[in-house]
Enzyme design. Structure first.
Site, PDB file in Angstrom:
ATOM      1  N   GLY A  69       0.953  -1.293   0.086  1.00  0.00           N
ATOM      2  CA  GLY A  69       0.220  -0.041   0.052  1.00  0.00           C
ATOM      3  C   GLY A  69       0.893   1.357   0.075  1.00  0.00           C
ATOM      4  O   GLY A  69       0.577   2.214  -0.394  1.00  0.00           O
ATOM      5  N   THR A  70       1.771   1.114   0.779  1.00  0.00           N
ATOM      6  CA  THR A  70       2.749   2.407   0.688  1.00  0.00           C
ATOM      7  C   THR A  70       3.505   2.700  -0.769  1.00  0.00           C
ATOM      8  O   THR A  70       3.445   3.912  -1.011  1.00  0.00           O
ATOM      9  CB  THR A  70       3.901   2.156   1.875  1.00  0.00           C
ATOM     10  OG1 THR A  70       3.430   2.234   3.182  1.00  0.00           O
ATOM     11  CG2 THR A  70       5.016   3.340   1.767  1.00  0.00           C
ATOM     12  N   GLN A 177      -7.942   1.862   4.780  1.00  0.00           N
ATOM     13  CA  GLN A 177      -8.738   1.597   6.032  1.00  0.00           C
ATOM     14  C   GLN A 177     -10.387   1.343   5.578  1.00  0.00           C
ATOM     15  O   GLN A 177     -11.127   0.690   6.407  1.00  0.00           O
ATOM     16  CB  GLN A 177      -8.757   2.592   7.232  1.00  0.00           C
ATOM     17  CG  GLN A 177      -7.454   2.739   7.747  1.00  0.00           C
ATOM     18  CD  GLN A 177      -6.893   1.578   8.322  1.00  0.00           C
ATOM     19  OE1 GLN A 177      -7.617   0.820   8.846  1.00  0.00           O
ATOM     20  NE2 GLN A 177      -5.537   1.470   8.660  1.00  0.00           N
ATOM     21  N   SER A 194      -4.227  -1.379   0.569  1.00  0.00           N
ATOM     22  CA  SER A 194      -3.247  -2.428   0.880  1.00  0.00           C
ATOM     23  C   SER A 194      -4.131  -3.609   1.423  1.00  0.00           C
ATOM     24  O   SER A 194      -4.931  -3.674   2.244  1.00  0.00           O
ATOM     25  CB  SER A 194      -2.619  -1.600   2.164  1.00  0.00           C
ATOM     26  OG  SER A 194      -1.522  -2.708   2.490  1.00  0.00           O
ATOM     27  N   ALA A 195      -3.608  -4.747   0.580  1.00  0.00           N
ATOM     28  CA  ALA A 195      -4.536  -5.919   0.835  1.00  0.00           C
ATOM     29  C   ALA A 195      -4.415  -6.590   2.586  1.00  0.00           C
ATOM     30  O   ALA A 195      -5.339  -7.157   2.771  1.00  0.00           O
ATOM     31  CB  ALA A 195      -3.882  -7.175   0.231  1.00  0.00           C
ATOM     32  N   HIS A 196      -3.352  -6.283   3.021  1.00  0.00           N
ATOM     33  CA  HIS A 196      -3.134  -6.854   4.486  1.00  0.00           C
ATOM     34  C   HIS A 196      -4.281  -6.260   5.375  1.00  0.00           C
ATOM     35  O   HIS A 196      -4.620  -6.469   6.649  1.00  0.00           O
ATOM     36  CB  HIS A 196      -1.802  -6.679   5.083  1.00  0.00           C
ATOM     37  CG  HIS A 196      -1.335  -5.744   5.468  1.00  0.00           C
ATOM     38  ND1 HIS A 196      -1.238  -5.009   6.701  1.00  0.00           N
ATOM     39  CD2 HIS A 196      -0.872  -4.575   4.610  1.00  0.00           C
ATOM     40  CE1 HIS A 196      -0.738  -3.883   6.741  1.00  0.00           C
ATOM     41  NE2 HIS A 196      -0.515  -3.578   5.559  1.00  0.00           N
ATOM     42  N   CYS A 320       4.517   9.086  23.529  1.00  0.00           N
ATOM     43  CA  CYS A 320       6.044   8.751  23.681  1.00  0.00           C
ATOM     44  C   CYS A 320       6.269   7.375  23.575  1.00  0.00           C
ATOM     45  O   CYS A 320       6.095   6.702  24.379  1.00  0.00           O
ATOM     46  CB  CYS A 320       6.089   9.268  25.133  1.00  0.00           C
ATOM     47  SG  CYS A 320       6.040  11.015  25.467  1.00  0.00           S
TER      48      CYS A 320
END
Length: 459
Positions: A69-70, A177, A194-196, A320
């Site tokens: 996807g990235t 998403q 993105s498939a996952h 953090c």
């Protein structure tokens, strides 16, 4: 062990597993070859493309598969910016985009382009008018996610797409998403996924570019995937990804209302069970399976570890983290509490009893973490001191906020507490604490080290 982190990666769908195993025997050959094995592989690839295109809402020849996807986001942004270079080098993004979009924007800016970041409200949503105002004559591309990956807020994609169309600017939508639940609404120009995220295997992304959108693939030329995704196609994984997308869409109509009811239960009961909690994100216009809440006086990472020990896998947008020690850009843009953040994203088929057990376990986990950190349990007694200074230099959040909460009752109404802190998260968490507790955040003042945050007691 209940897994509540589908927004990071959904479990492999059973249909995807079956398709993957079956296509390993048929889809190993080069689909560009004309012999028997190559033709079989090509048939599988073409069928997967048709299924994915139908789910996305585009033509099969508009969709290509990428290695992630990235990669789809990076290729989509770079390709449109290059294709529309004559129009200008201005890029518009929202402040809460996925890091893949923001990293691509930073790279564009580093090579001489300009970027406008559209702010969001406290629920994490962009205003259509603000987005439209950010569009300029030299805008080459606009980017807006369909729904936020940290808080679940759905963006007004259709309305923004209409504004972009009126301005002659293509809109790229990161739909990683939301594709589980349906196609992207509106007149978009580019979609990535993105498939996952929907139960397919990792290592498969999709990039859909509408006909008529100027697009110039970047990098060395490659004949695969219309020249937009270099390298040999992983056909078994692609087939499994397309099969999973079709399967989850078939289940979405029944699962969406069921999972929404479960997340609504969490939204309603967590503030009642755990004191000093803020549920963030839009309460209505949101993904059905995802919600996020922030707890005062705790470290989100510690809460996650304790929940893991109790048998629950959840994630956090906590500021953090052990790796970065920097605030979540999404929570920062929203202006909400950045510490003690817990994201729950339910996979398809999550049993109701798992949610009930989570609600039973959570209060004790938060209480134990607060006790270990020395968080206040009751309001302190008032004194005659009109102002106090709390030295929290060298201490990480949530400690500065805890120390503020301990002494706010030691000044009279109208008095002030000045917190000295050098942790970046304090700049977000102290104003958020004031918003939650009905106190006045006066502002930030210069300090020899870090900053001085001034709070006035109102009650």
């Amino acid at each position: 062990m209940p897994y509540f982190d589908a927004a990071s990666s959904a479990p492999l769908h059973p249909v995807a597993r079956q398709a993957l195993q079956a296509s390993l025997d048929e889809g190993w050959a080069d689909p560009a070859r004309l012999y028997r094995e190559g033709r079989r592989a090509r048939l599988l690839l073409d069928a997967a493309r048709e299924a994915a295109a139908e789910a996305v809402g585009c033509r099969p020849d508009e969709l290509v598969f990428t290695s992630s996807g990235t990669r789809a986001v990076h290729s989509g942004i770079a390709g449109v910016l290059a294709g529309r270079r004559r129009a200008g080098r201005h890029l518009v993004v929202s402040a809460v985009e996925h890091s893949s979009v923001l990293h691509a924007a930073a790279t564009h800016e580093g090579t001489g382009g300009t970027v406008t970041e559209v702010p969001v409200d406290r629920a994490g949503s962009v205003a259509v008018e603000a987005y439209a105002d950010a569009l300029r004559e030299d805008t080459a591309l606009a980017c807006l996610q369909s729904a936020n990956h940290e808080v679940g807020t759905e963006q007004p994609v259709a309305e923004v797409a209409e504004a972009c169309r009126a301005a002659g600017v293509p809109l790229l939508v990161d739909a990683a998403q939301s594709l589980t639940w349906g196609p992207v609404p509106g007149d978009w120009s580019v979609v990535t996924g993105s498939a996952h995220k929907w139960g397919g295997p990792a290592g498969v992304g999709l990039l859909a570019v509408r006909k008529g959108v100027r697009f110039a693939p970047q990098g060395p030329a490659d004949e695969r995937e219309s020249g937009r995704a270099a390298g040999f196609e992983n056909i078994p994984a692609i087939v499994a990804a397309a099969a999973a997308l079709r399967a989850v869409r078939a289940e979405a109509a029944a699962e969406a209302p069921r999972l929404r009811a479960l997340t609504e239960r969490i939204r309603a009961r967590v503030p009642a069970l755990v004191p000093d909690v803020e549920v963030v994100g839009d309460p209505v216009r949101r993904l059905p399976h995802l919600l996020t809440f922030s707890c005062l006086y705790v470290d989100g990472e510690t809460v996650l570890h304790e929940l893991d020990r109790a048998g629950f896998s959840v994630s956090s947008g906590s500021s953090c983290t052990s790796s970065t020690l920097t605030p979540s850009h999404v929570l920062r843009a929203m202006g909400v509490l950045s510490e003690g953040n817990v994201r729950v994203s339910l996979p398809l088929g999550t049993p109701e009893e798992d949610v009930e057990r989570f609600l039973e376990v959570l209060p004790g986990v938060v209480s134990d973490v607060r006790r270990k950190l020395g968080a206040p349990e009751a309001a302190a007694r008032g004194t005659e001191s009109a102002s106090l200074v709390v030295d929290s230099l060298g201490k990480l959040c949530p400690i500065p906020v805890i120390e503020l909460a301990k002494v706010i009752g030691d000044v009279p109404v109208g008095g002030t507490v000045t917190v000295l802190a050098d942790d970046e998260a304090a700049r977000l968490d102290i104003p958020a604490w004031c918003e939650m507790r009905g106190q006045e955040y006066v502002g930030e003042e210069p300090s020899e080290r870090g900053a001085a945050y001034v709070v006035r007691r109102l009650s």
